[in-house]
Structures are given as structure tokens and as C-alpha cells.
Design a protein around this motif. Structure first.
Motif, PDB file in Angstrom:
ATOM      1  N   SER A 169     -36.240 -42.305 -38.315  1.00 41.05           N
ATOM      2  CA  SER A 169     -35.521 -42.271 -39.582  1.00 41.05           C
ATOM      3  C   SER A 169     -36.484 -41.881 -40.691  1.00 41.05           C
ATOM      4  N   ALA A 170     -35.958 -41.241 -41.725  1.00 41.99           N
ATOM      5  CA  ALA A 170     -36.814 -40.739 -42.795  1.00 41.99           C
ATOM      6  C   ALA A 170     -35.987 -40.567 -44.069  1.00 41.99           C
ATOM      7  N   ALA A 171     -36.696 -40.438 -45.191  1.00 46.82           N
ATOM      8  CA  ALA A 171     -36.060 -40.260 -46.494  1.00 46.82           C
ATOM      9  C   ALA A 171     -36.428 -38.894 -47.056  1.00 46.82           C
ATOM     10  N   ASP A 172     -35.668 -38.493 -48.086  1.00 45.09           N
ATOM     11  CA  ASP A 172     -35.946 -37.170 -48.664  1.00 45.09           C
ATOM     12  C   ASP A 172     -36.985 -37.219 -49.771  1.00 45.09           C
ATOM     13  N   ALA A 173     -37.591 -38.391 -49.978  1.00 45.11           N
ATOM     14  CA  ALA A 173     -38.658 -38.521 -50.975  1.00 45.11           C
ATOM     15  C   ALA A 173     -39.575 -39.667 -50.572  1.00 45.11           C
ATOM     16  N   PRO A 174     -40.843 -39.634 -50.946  1.00 44.21           N
ATOM     17  CA  PRO A 174     -41.741 -40.755 -50.649  1.00 44.21           C
ATOM     18  C   PRO A 174     -41.214 -42.033 -51.291  1.00 44.21           C
ATOM     19  N   SER A 175     -41.370 -43.150 -50.617  1.00 44.68           N
ATOM     20  CA  SER A 175     -40.882 -44.417 -51.137  1.00 44.68           C
ATOM     21  C   SER A 175     -41.990 -45.178 -51.855  1.00 44.68           C
ATOM     22  N   PRO A 176     -41.650 -45.826 -52.982  1.00 46.80           N
ATOM     23  CA  PRO A 176     -42.649 -46.645 -53.688  1.00 46.80           C
ATOM     24  C   PRO A 176     -42.832 -48.017 -53.052  1.00 46.80           C
ATOM     25  N   ASP A 177     -42.053 -48.319 -52.016  1.00 49.05           N
ATOM     26  CA  ASP A 177     -42.098 -49.655 -51.399  1.00 49.05           C
ATOM     27  C   ASP A 177     -43.410 -49.941 -50.689  1.00 49.05           C
ATOM     28  N   TYR A 178     -44.046 -48.897 -50.158  1.00 49.57           N
ATOM     29  CA  TYR A 178     -45.171 -49.103 -49.260  1.00 49.57           C
ATOM     30  C   TYR A 178     -46.502 -48.942 -49.990  1.00 49.57           C
ATOM     31  N   GLN A 179     -47.204 -50.047 -50.167  1.00 50.71           N
ATOM     32  CA  GLN A 179     -48.446 -49.986 -50.922  1.00 50.71           C
ATOM     33  C   GLN A 179     -49.546 -50.847 -50.317  1.00 50.71           C
ATOM     34  N   ASN A 180     -49.240 -51.627 -49.305  1.00 45.95           N
ATOM     35  CA  ASN A 180     -50.204 -52.615 -48.830  1.00 45.95           C
ATOM     36  C   ASN A 180     -50.699 -52.317 -47.415  1.00 45.95           C
ATOM     37  N   GLY A 181     -51.967 -52.665 -47.177  1.00 40.82           N
ATOM     38  CA  GLY A 181     -52.515 -52.606 -45.824  1.00 40.82           C
ATOM     39  C   GLY A 181     -52.727 -51.189 -45.314  1.00 40.82           C
ATOM     40  N   LEU A 182     -53.098 -51.093 -44.041  1.00 41.11           N
ATOM     41  CA  LEU A 182     -53.269 -49.804 -43.392  1.00 41.11           C
ATOM     42  C   LEU A 182     -51.922 -49.110 -43.275  1.00 41.11           C
ATOM     43  N   SER A 183     -51.887 -47.826 -43.571  1.00 40.25           N
ATOM     44  CA  SER A 183     -50.619 -47.103 -43.517  1.00 40.25           C
ATOM     45  C   SER A 183     -50.855 -45.641 -43.151  1.00 40.25           C
ATOM     46  N   ARG A 184     -49.781 -45.013 -42.695  1.00 44.82           N
ATOM     47  CA  ARG A 184     -49.777 -43.597 -42.407  1.00 44.82           C
ATOM     48  C   ARG A 184     -48.426 -43.027 -42.845  1.00 44.82           C
ATOM     49  N   THR A 185     -48.403 -41.760 -43.232  1.00 49.27           N
ATOM     50  CA  THR A 185     -47.167 -41.122 -43.676  1.00 49.27           C
ATOM     51  C   THR A 185     -46.909 -39.867 -42.856  1.00 49.27           C
ATOM     52  N   PHE A 186     -45.675 -39.725 -42.377  1.00 50.62           N
ATOM     53  CA  PHE A 186     -45.227 -38.496 -41.723  1.00 50.62           C
ATOM     54  C   PHE A 186     -44.456 -37.664 -42.746  1.00 50.62           C
ATOM     55  N   ILE A 187     -44.843 -36.422 -42.907  1.00 50.43           N
ATOM     56  CA  ILE A 187     -44.111 -35.478 -43.746  1.00 50.43           C
ATOM     57  C   ILE A 187     -43.537 -34.437 -42.787  1.00 50.43           C
ATOM     58  N   ILE A 188     -42.234 -34.483 -42.627  1.00 45.81           N
ATOM     59  CA  ILE A 188     -41.580 -33.782 -41.524  1.00 45.81           C
ATOM     60  C   ILE A 188     -40.764 -32.602 -42.034  1.00 45.81           C
ATOM     61  N   ASN A 189     -41.090 -31.423 -41.559  1.00 48.16           N
ATOM     62  CA  ASN A 189     -40.264 -30.249 -41.817  1.00 48.16           C
ATOM     63  C   ASN A 189     -39.219 -30.194 -40.710  1.00 48.16           C
ATOM     64  N   ALA A 190     -38.047 -30.773 -40.986  1.00 50.11           N
ATOM     65  CA  ALA A 190     -37.005 -30.902 -39.957  1.00 50.11           C
ATOM     66  C   ALA A 190     -36.045 -29.722 -40.057  1.00 50.11           C
TER      67      ALA A 190
END
Length: 249
Positions: A176-197
Motif C-alpha cells: 500500500s502507498a500514498a500519493d504524497a510523503p506522509s508527515p506521520d513518520y519521523q522517529n527511529g530507523l526508517s526507509r522510504t519507497f518511491i514507486i513509479n507504478a
């Protein structure tokens, strides 16, 4: 006259096909049994079996949505069903909606990403009905964002190795994915997928907890949410600052 006759026959054929589709939809709806909450019985029973819970525990989640969060999920899903022109039934809408709750998606995707299979037939039943429901929705090609947060060191290492530039990743899991980056995620180790679907991204915005209902569960609402249906095959184009740029294949 011959052309008019052919046209009339074609029109009658289309009419018969529409009638048959309508009858099938009505019969399918009639054959689907719902519990006292308006939720498909098969969904409740399969989730309980798959997750090792009682049906009462599954029903409690729906009671909580309605009584604690003030979410009239039946009216919400009825609206989505009535708005669509793709043959989405109320049963279909419930399977999509359930995926966006905390009922089963974490366990299901974890199993699918690690072993490629689910641990019992009940899980497979949910998976198959969810795929069938999503497959009725039109493709919604676009650029989408999926953020993974609060990762452990081991999971971070696994993701970094799996999504090295040039790798092709194939999975049976949902994404699942959104059409814009979310401001919810700010803590701890993280990674982001930017998907050209370019295909297989199905817009579930009218059947999810994460758009107009999000504020009721204390989350920031997405403008649009999609699920990329499996089997997923993506190529890692590049990796910049812990963001992985992926193209669907």
C-alpha cells in the motif's frame, strides 16, 4: 434494413449481457452472509482462524470502530459500492476495508515477504478474496510513496540488501502507498519507497480507514491510497538518502 437488424441484435445481446451481470451480482450478494454487524461471515471466521483469535475478538474491533471511534463503516462502504461502476460488491468493499485495519495485514505481508506463503487455508481464503476485489478496480498509474518506520537494525539491513540498486524484487505481498510523503513518520530507523507504478496500483481511497476516516483514528489523512496487487515485481533504480526509487515491471 440488414444493418438495422444487425444493430438491433447487437443491442439485444448487450442488454442480455447487462441483465446477466445484474442477476449474477444480485445472486452473489444474496449468497454472501453477513453477521449482526453487517460484516461478511466468511471474513470474520477466516480472520479469526488465520490470526488464532475468536470470532468475538474480531467482532470487537468492528464494535470499537463504531462505538469508540464513531465510524459507521457500513454506510461508508455502501457509498463506495454505490459510486463504483466496476462491479464492486459490499463483500469486496469489506475485504478491502479490513485490509486497512489492524486485523491481519501485518502478519499476512510478513509471511508473504519471508516465505511467500500463508500458514493456513483461512489466510489463503482472505488473500484470494482480497486480490479478486482489488482486481476489479481500474489501474491508477502514478508516483507513490511508502514509508517504513521504527525499523530494527536487522530489518534495516535486510531491506538495504534486498533493495540494492539494479535488483529486481518479486513478492507475493501487497504494497500500500500514498500519493504524497506522509508527515506521520519521523522517529527511529526508517526507509522510504518511491514507486513509479505504471500498472496494478488500485485506488482504494473510498474503502480505506486512511483517507476521510483517518482523523477518527487519530491519524493524518491521506489524499489518496493505493494498493499494488501481487505478484509485485519492481526494479530498484537508485537509492538516495535511505529512499529507494522503484519502477514496477
Amino acid at each position: 434494413m440488414d444493418k438495422l437488424s444487425v444493430a438491433n441484435k447487437a443491442a439485444k445481446t448487450v442488454s442480455h449481457l447487462d441483465d446477466a451481470a445484474s442477476v449474477y451480482k444480485k445472486e452473489h450478494i444474496q449468497n454472501t452472509k453477513f453477521n449482526h454487524q453487517g460484516v461478511p461471515l466468511d471474513l470474520v471466521n477466516d480472520v479469526a482462524t488465520y490470526m488464532g483469535k475468536t470470532t468475538q475478538e474480531v467482532e470487537k474491533m468492528y464494535d470499537s470502530l463504531k462505538n469508540t471511534n464513531g465510524i459507521d463503516y457500513n454506510s461508508y462502504l455502501d457509498k463506495a459500492v454505490n459510486n463504483n461502476q466496476r462491479g464492486i460488491t459490499k463483500e469486496d468493499a469489506h475485504y478491502v476495508f479490513a485490509y486497512t485495519t489492524n486485523l491481519f495485514y501485518e502478519k499476512m505481508n510478513q509471511e508473504l515477504r519471508t516465505t511467500g506463503k500463508l500458514n493456513n487455508q483461512a489466510g489463503e481464503n482472505i488473500y484470494n478474496k482480497l486480490v479478486a476485489a482489488l482486481d476489479k478496480l481500474p489501474d491508477s498509474p502514478n508516483k507513490y510513496y511508502r514509508h517504513l518506520e521504527n525499523l530494527t537494525d536487522d530489518i534495516t539491513t535486510l531491506i538495504d540488501n534486498k533493495y540494492k540498486t539494479g535488483n529486481v524484487v518479486t513478492e507475493r505481498a501487497f504494497l500500500s502507498a500514498a500519493d504524497a510523503p506522509s508527515p506521520d513518520y519521523q522517529n527511529g530507523l526508517s526507509r522510504t519507497f518511491i514507486i513509479n507504478a505504471t500498472h496494478s496500483a488500485k485506488d482504494i481511497s473510498e474503502m480505506t480507514l486512511n483517507t476521510e476516516l483517518a482523523s477518527k483514528i487519530g491519524a493524518n489523512p491521506m489524499n489518496k491510497e493505493v494498493v499494488i496487487i501481487p505478484p509485485i515485481e519492481v526494479k530498484v533504480i537508485k537509492n538516495i538518502n535511505d529512499s529507494f526509487y522503484l519502477d514496477t515491471l
